[in-house]
Scaffold this active site. Sequence first.
Site, PDB file in Angstrom:
ATOM      1  N   GLY A   1     -31.655 -37.459  19.480  1.00  0.00           N
ATOM      2  CA  GLY A   1     -32.447 -38.857  19.980  1.00  0.00           C
ATOM      3  C   GLY A   1     -32.226 -40.024  19.035  1.00  0.00           C
ATOM      4  O   GLY A   1     -31.850 -41.735  19.279  1.00  0.00           O
ATOM      5  N   SER A   2     -31.393 -39.920  17.376  1.00  0.00           N
ATOM      6  CA  SER A   2     -30.730 -40.613  16.530  1.00  0.00           C
ATOM      7  C   SER A   2     -29.902 -41.433  17.442  1.00  0.00           C
ATOM      8  O   SER A   2     -29.891 -42.960  17.455  1.00  0.00           O
ATOM      9  CB  SER A   2     -30.717 -40.330  15.396  1.00  0.00           C
ATOM     10  OG  SER A   2     -31.801 -39.905  14.569  1.00  0.00           O
TER      11      SER A   2
ATOM     12  N   ASN B   1     -44.426 -40.625  15.710  1.00  0.00           N
ATOM     13  CA  ASN B   1     -43.433 -39.557  15.413  1.00  0.00           C
ATOM     14  C   ASN B   1     -44.949 -39.098  14.258  1.00  0.00           C
ATOM     15  O   ASN B   1     -44.942 -37.836  13.508  1.00  0.00           O
ATOM     16  CB  ASN B   1     -42.636 -39.109  14.965  1.00  0.00           C
ATOM     17  CG  ASN B   1     -41.864 -40.201  14.050  1.00  0.00           C
ATOM     18  OD1 ASN B   1     -42.054 -41.226  14.471  1.00  0.00           O
ATOM     19  ND2 ASN B   1     -41.344 -39.959  12.834  1.00  0.00           N
TER      20      ASN B   1
ATOM     21  N   SER C   1     -33.989 -36.764  23.057  1.00  0.00           N
ATOM     22  CA  SER C   1     -34.499 -35.998  22.092  1.00  0.00           C
ATOM     23  C   SER C   1     -34.827 -33.686  22.263  1.00  0.00           C
ATOM     24  O   SER C   1     -35.873 -33.761  22.332  1.00  0.00           O
ATOM     25  CB  SER C   1     -34.372 -35.906  19.838  1.00  0.00           C
ATOM     26  OG  SER C   1     -34.417 -35.033  19.988  1.00  0.00           O
TER      27      SER C   1
ATOM     28  N   THR D   1     -15.758 -32.894  23.863  1.00  0.00           N
ATOM     29  CA  THR D   1     -16.126 -32.474  25.104  1.00  0.00           C
ATOM     30  C   THR D   1     -17.513 -32.029  24.976  1.00  0.00           C
ATOM     31  O   THR D   1     -18.293 -31.857  23.490  1.00  0.00           O
ATOM     32  CB  THR D   1     -15.643 -31.250  24.816  1.00  0.00           C
ATOM     33  OG1 THR D   1     -13.636 -31.459  24.648  1.00  0.00           O
ATOM     34  CG2 THR D   1     -15.797 -29.688  25.655  1.00  0.00           C
TER      35      THR D   1
ATOM     36  N   CYS E   1     -38.212 -36.535   7.836  1.00  0.00           N
ATOM     37  CA  CYS E   1     -36.688 -37.813   6.920  1.00  0.00           C
ATOM     38  C   CYS E   1     -37.249 -38.468   5.442  1.00  0.00           C
ATOM     39  O   CYS E   1     -36.496 -38.791   5.318  1.00  0.00           O
ATOM     40  CB  CYS E   1     -36.450 -39.181   8.255  1.00  0.00           C
ATOM     41  SG  CYS E   1     -36.557 -38.059   9.588  1.00  0.00           S
TER      42      CYS E   1
HETATM   43  C1  LIG Z   1     -37.742 -36.732  15.950  1.00  0.00           C
HETATM   44  C2  LIG Z   1     -37.182 -38.354  16.394  1.00  0.00           C
HETATM   45  C3  LIG Z   1     -36.203 -38.695  16.661  1.00  0.00           C
HETATM   46  C4  LIG Z   1     -35.158 -38.158  16.118  1.00  0.00           C
HETATM   47  O1  LIG Z   1     -34.512 -37.675  17.331  1.00  0.00           O
HETATM   48  P1  LIG Z   1     -33.396 -36.661  16.630  1.00  0.00           P
HETATM   49  O2  LIG Z   1     -32.783 -35.712  17.620  1.00  0.00           O
HETATM   50  O3  LIG Z   1     -34.239 -35.726  15.223  1.00  0.00           O
HETATM   51  O4  LIG Z   1     -32.179 -37.789  16.202  1.00  0.00           O
HETATM   52  C5  LIG Z   1     -36.461 -40.604  16.946  1.00  0.00           C
HETATM   53  N1  LIG Z   1     -37.301 -40.989  17.561  1.00  0.00           N
HETATM   54  C6  LIG Z   1     -38.394 -40.252  16.936  1.00  0.00           C
HETATM   55  C7  LIG Z   1     -39.563 -41.016  17.471  1.00  0.00           C
HETATM   56  C8  LIG Z   1     -38.557 -38.480  16.935  1.00  0.00           C
HETATM   57  O5  LIG Z   1     -39.905 -37.624  16.468  1.00  0.00           O
END
Ligand SMILES: *Cc1c(COP(=O)(O)O)cnc(C)c1O
Length: 396
Positions: free
Chosen positions: A71-72, A152, A200, A238, A325
């Site tokens: 997700g990041s 989150n 993610s 890859t 985080c």
């Molecule tokens: C966990 C999260 C992310 C980051 O996703 P990762 O796959 O851990 O990098 C970004 N945004 C929200 C709202 C999240 O909960």
Amino acid sequence: MKYIYADHAATTAISEEAKLEMMDCMDRFYGNPSSLHTPGQEAAEMLAECRETVAGLMNADPKEIYFTAGGSEADNQALLTAAKQGEKKGKRHIVSTAFEHHAVLHSLNRLEREGFEITLLPVYGDGLVRPADVAAAIREDTACVSVMYANNEIGTVQPIREIGEICRERGVLFHVDAVQAAGRLLIDVEDMKIDLLAISAHKFNGPRGIGALYCRKGIRLVNLIEGGAQERGKRAGTENLPAIAGMATAFAAAWEKHKAANEKTAAMRDQLIAGLEAIPHSRLNGDREKRLPGIVNFCFEGIEGESLLLHLDARGIAASSGSACTSGSLDPSHVLLALGLPHEVAHGSLRLSIGEENTPEEMDYIIRNVTEVVSYLRDMSPVWEELETGEKPHLL
Ligand SMILES: *Cc1c(COP(=O)(O)O)cnc(C)c1O
């Protein structure tokens, strides 16, 4: 001791079906999808199938789906893309909100250092973005609006469709961090008029380190990683096919059962809310109705969230004080501060994020133990004593 896992917003355990799919994929599709030989082409077909699955689950075209390492990365690539696209037309203003995930906020910090102007909208005491605020913040030079689907830390769900309509009407790109919503709430990029969207896998019982970015046709995606021609030349390296297959399987499985799972989870969430509200000088953070089925966030006056977490851990409960985080730092959560909570209250926060594998009996255990630990910590707290003697006024 049987551990109660109540930290699903940080990550989820991988599902049996996603794990089996990944192992099967490692065995059967060992070829490199870029290779011309048969094992390579078989892997390429599998990759295409996974892309179709993920695209279908958000009403996108497979050509609009790019796999990322989570997700990041998807958030970073989306915001950089929107910024660069705007810059070409002289637009250097971006609208977002004060309580976004750091993957968004820190990307915006970087763009600000590069000369972009950032407007962060308020989310008020209920943790909800107002579409009228979005409309009022958009200017002639606004390149993009970025609003998360569901927060989150407190779990509030934002009016994405309304905001999407405003953005489309005003000709502004709309990015949505849908990491917490995916697999739980409907994502329809057409109907919601979304241009860029991040998900993610590990937040919906898929593997870590894999995510996807939806990027509407016609938007020129900016590369973060240069190299080969994978992902239509926009994300070199890859492909991690087992992880991609695990994500596709987990996403489909989550959506397939989302109604029943949400209902079950929401009932436990409401059980938690009712139980924890009985603790004096406590507060549920975020709107009561417009929230994810699995996230509960409370503040308890007069205690430190970190102490609460450690005591709960010792009693077999895995919880969080907010974002994975930021825990480990002693700064209060930026999300709770965005709700307008004073620092001393924001420090005493607890996030419980549950999944369908939890049980109502576990909720009872959590309520009992949080109640005991809060009371124990307050008995030892000099701050609580000042509140109780009236030396300081109660804030909650
Ligand atoms: C966990 C999260 C992310 C980051 O996703 P990762 O796959 O851990 O990098 C970004 N945004 C929200 C709202 C999240 O909960």
